[in-house]
Enzyme design. Structure first.
Site, PDB file in Angstrom:
ATOM      1  N   ASP A   1     -18.327 -21.160  49.293  1.00 18.38           N
ATOM      2  CA  ASP A   1     -18.270 -19.702  49.190  1.00 18.38           C
ATOM      3  C   ASP A   1     -17.842 -19.385  47.755  1.00 18.38           C
ATOM      4  OD1 ASP A   1     -17.426 -17.018  49.170  1.00 18.38           O
ATOM      5  OD2 ASP A   1     -16.794 -17.069  51.263  1.00 18.38           O
TER       6      ASP A   1
ATOM      7  N   TYR B   1     -11.784 -17.506  53.898  1.00 20.24           N
ATOM      8  CA  TYR B   1     -11.815 -16.081  54.255  1.00 20.24           C
ATOM      9  C   TYR B   1     -11.535 -15.909  55.753  1.00 20.24           C
ATOM     10  CZ  TYR B   1     -13.778 -11.435  54.928  1.00 20.24           C
ATOM     11  OH  TYR B   1     -13.966 -10.123  55.267  1.00 20.24           O
TER      12      TYR B   1
ATOM     13  N   ARG C   1     -39.153  -8.594  58.809  1.00 24.17           N
ATOM     14  CA  ARG C   1     -38.030  -9.514  59.036  1.00 24.17           C
ATOM     15  C   ARG C   1     -38.322 -10.851  58.364  1.00 24.17           C
ATOM     16  NH1 ARG C   1     -38.282 -12.328  63.332  1.00 24.17           N
ATOM     17  NH2 ARG C   1     -38.754 -10.622  64.755  1.00 24.17           N
TER      18      ARG C   1
ATOM     19  N   LYS D   1     -18.901  -7.841  47.202  1.00 23.09           N
ATOM     20  CA  LYS D   1     -17.835  -7.899  46.201  1.00 23.09           C
ATOM     21  C   LYS D   1     -18.424  -7.811  44.786  1.00 23.09           C
ATOM     22  CE  LYS D   1     -15.696  -8.482  50.055  1.00 23.09           C
ATOM     23  NZ  LYS D   1     -15.283  -9.774  50.581  1.00 23.09           N
TER      24      LYS D   1
HETATM   25  C1  LIG Z   1     -15.468 -10.419  51.824  1.00 23.61           C
HETATM   26  C2  LIG Z   1     -15.632 -11.879  51.853  1.00 23.61           C
HETATM   27  C3  LIG Z   1     -16.457 -12.506  52.808  1.00 23.61           C
HETATM   28  C4  LIG Z   1     -17.161 -11.721  53.897  1.00 23.61           C
HETATM   29  O1  LIG Z   1     -18.178 -10.920  53.385  1.00 23.61           O
HETATM   30  P1  LIG Z   1     -18.671  -9.532  54.062  1.00 23.61           P
HETATM   31  O2  LIG Z   1     -19.683  -9.058  53.101  1.00 23.61           O
HETATM   32  O3  LIG Z   1     -17.455  -8.658  54.169  1.00 23.61           O
HETATM   33  O4  LIG Z   1     -19.222  -9.876  55.404  1.00 23.61           O
HETATM   34  C5  LIG Z   1     -16.594 -13.868  52.745  1.00 23.61           C
HETATM   35  N1  LIG Z   1     -15.959 -14.615  51.824  1.00 23.61           N
HETATM   36  C6  LIG Z   1     -15.147 -14.055  50.905  1.00 23.61           C
HETATM   37  C7  LIG Z   1     -14.467 -14.923  49.898  1.00 23.61           C
HETATM   38  C8  LIG Z   1     -14.953 -12.679  50.881  1.00 23.61           C
HETATM   39  O5  LIG Z   1     -14.137 -12.139  49.978  1.00 23.61           O
END
Ligand SMILES: *Cc1c(COP(=O)(O)O)cnc(C)c1O
Length: 392
Positions: A170, A98, A46, A195
């Protein structure tokens, strides 16, 4: 080193122990300690694992930060970063973050005594006006989802810096290939590596990078303390995806540009949202702060009935939540990503019942256009009252 080279050689591109061409998956939870008085470089997985660490170093180099961290999901990265704040703190957050981020802020952090004000971050004045004496951080996402509104990162970061606030961005939609928020003054960059970075719709993962080492130590303490680390198999998969990030984005973004221009002149489409279109409100700013427009676009066909007909007819894209993959993904924000938002709020943000989001993959762009053409040709006629605004 240019970005393409950095993707493969930014950190060690082979295993330092054996010379293996890909970092081995160290499937181990603990490490033998040869000397009770001196622990080795690793003690418990961890706290540290060489496979995860290789990914963490790679993303830190690509974002130009001091330290990288890999988490079990994008939301694990986001919620862990929010744990840097304490009860009594106040955050200013972009209103179209998000959905999961919105939910965590309003349903979990609020219980812990952390206050949030949501603002239209495309207006720097609105961000400034929301700052209070107990404000500790600003949280942004640009371009935003799904209408791709662009926030001036340098302007907001310099405002935050003057007041000693942390700026968190983000960067999921852009990736470090197109946009590097740390270079523009941000303190922390976050990714849903599910993504574009993973890129193949086969892994859920999150990443975070801090600008400096001290903040890195704080986030490490939280990552180790909360324990929402990325497993070794998934760390390896994300590294595998990362190697082809530029090659994938070059193709997908070029196709997205072509599709946006084509949709923009199609009589069945009311409005197209893509920062690469010169008439998009954020076009100029996007050109200044990023080196591309990415592979995600949205378009409005006018009503739920017409959107449903398109989803029924379309054949190539998969219809799903998510984006940023090798295959084209079509989603319906009104009931997928933004289902939790009251209709009025949603429509005020342009997320109407006719809005469709398209994440363009690696298929031939002309095949995608042919498929969308046959799907659009079968839409029922507009109801007169469905026209709430004019094109463009
Ligand atoms: C999908 C997404 C998230 C969340 O990520 P996960 O891997 O699904 O937990 C956060 N920010 C954006 C812009 C996203 O497209």
């Amino acid at each position: 080193m240019n970005f393409a080279t950095k993707l493969l050689h930014g950190t060690s591109c082979y295993d330092k122990v054996t010379g293996a061409s890909s970092v081995p998956i160290y499937q181990a939870s603990t490490y033998h300690q040869g000397d009770l008085d001196r622990t080795g470089a690793y003690d418990y997985a961890r706290s540290g694992n060489p496979t995860r660490e290789a990914l963490e170093e790679a993303i830190a180099v690509l974002e130009g930060g001091a330290r990288g961290f890999a988490f079990a999901s994008g939301m694990a990265a986001i919620s862990s970063v929010f744990m840097l704040f304490s009860s009594g703190d106040h955050l200013v957050v972009a209103e179209d973050v998000y959905g999961g981020t919105y939910r965590f802020l309003t349903r979990v952090l609020s219980r812990l005594g952390i206050e949030v004000t949501f603002v239209d971050s495309t207006r720097v004045k609105e961000v400034a006006a929301a700052i209070r004496s107990n404000t500790k951080g600003i949280y942004l996402e640009t371009p935003s989802n799904p209408t791709l509104k662009v926030t001036d990162l340098a302007a907001v970061c310099s405002l935050a810096r003057e007041l000693g606030l942390l700026t968190i961005v983000d960067n999921t939609f852009m990736t470090p290939y197109y946009q590097r928020p740390l270079d523009l003054g941000a303190d922390i960059v976050i990714h849903s590596a599910t993504k574009f970075i993973g890129g193949h719709s086969d892994v859920v993962a999150g990443l975070a990078v801090t600008r400096d080492a001290a903040l890195g130590n704080e986030l490490y303490f939280i990552q180790n303390g909360m324990g929402s680390i990325l497993g070794v198999q998934d760390s390896w998969l994300v590294m595998r995806g990362l190697k082809t990030l530029k090659a994938r984005l070059d193709v997908s973004s070029k196709s997205a540009e072509k599709l946006a221009a084509w949709l923009n002149q199609h009589p069945a489409v009311q409005k197209v949202y893509y920062t690469g279109l010169p008439e998009h409100e954020g076009h100029q700013l996007q050109n200044e702060q990023a080196s591309g427009h990415g592979a995600v676009l949205s378009f409005d066909v006018g009503s739920r009935e017409r959107a449903k007909a398109l989803f029924d007819r379309v054949q190539l894209p998969i219809v799903a939540v998510s984006l940023g993959a090798v295959e084209t993904i079509l989603s319906y924000p009104a009931t997928m990503s933004h289902a939790a938002m009251p209709r009025e709020e949603r429509e005020r943000r342009g997320i109407t019942d006719g809005l469709i989001r398209l994440s363009v993959g690696l298929e031939d762009a002309d095949d995608l256009i042919r498929d969308l053409e046959q799907a659009l040709s079968g839409l029922p006629p507009h109801e007169e009252k469905a026209f709430t605004y004019a094109r463009g």
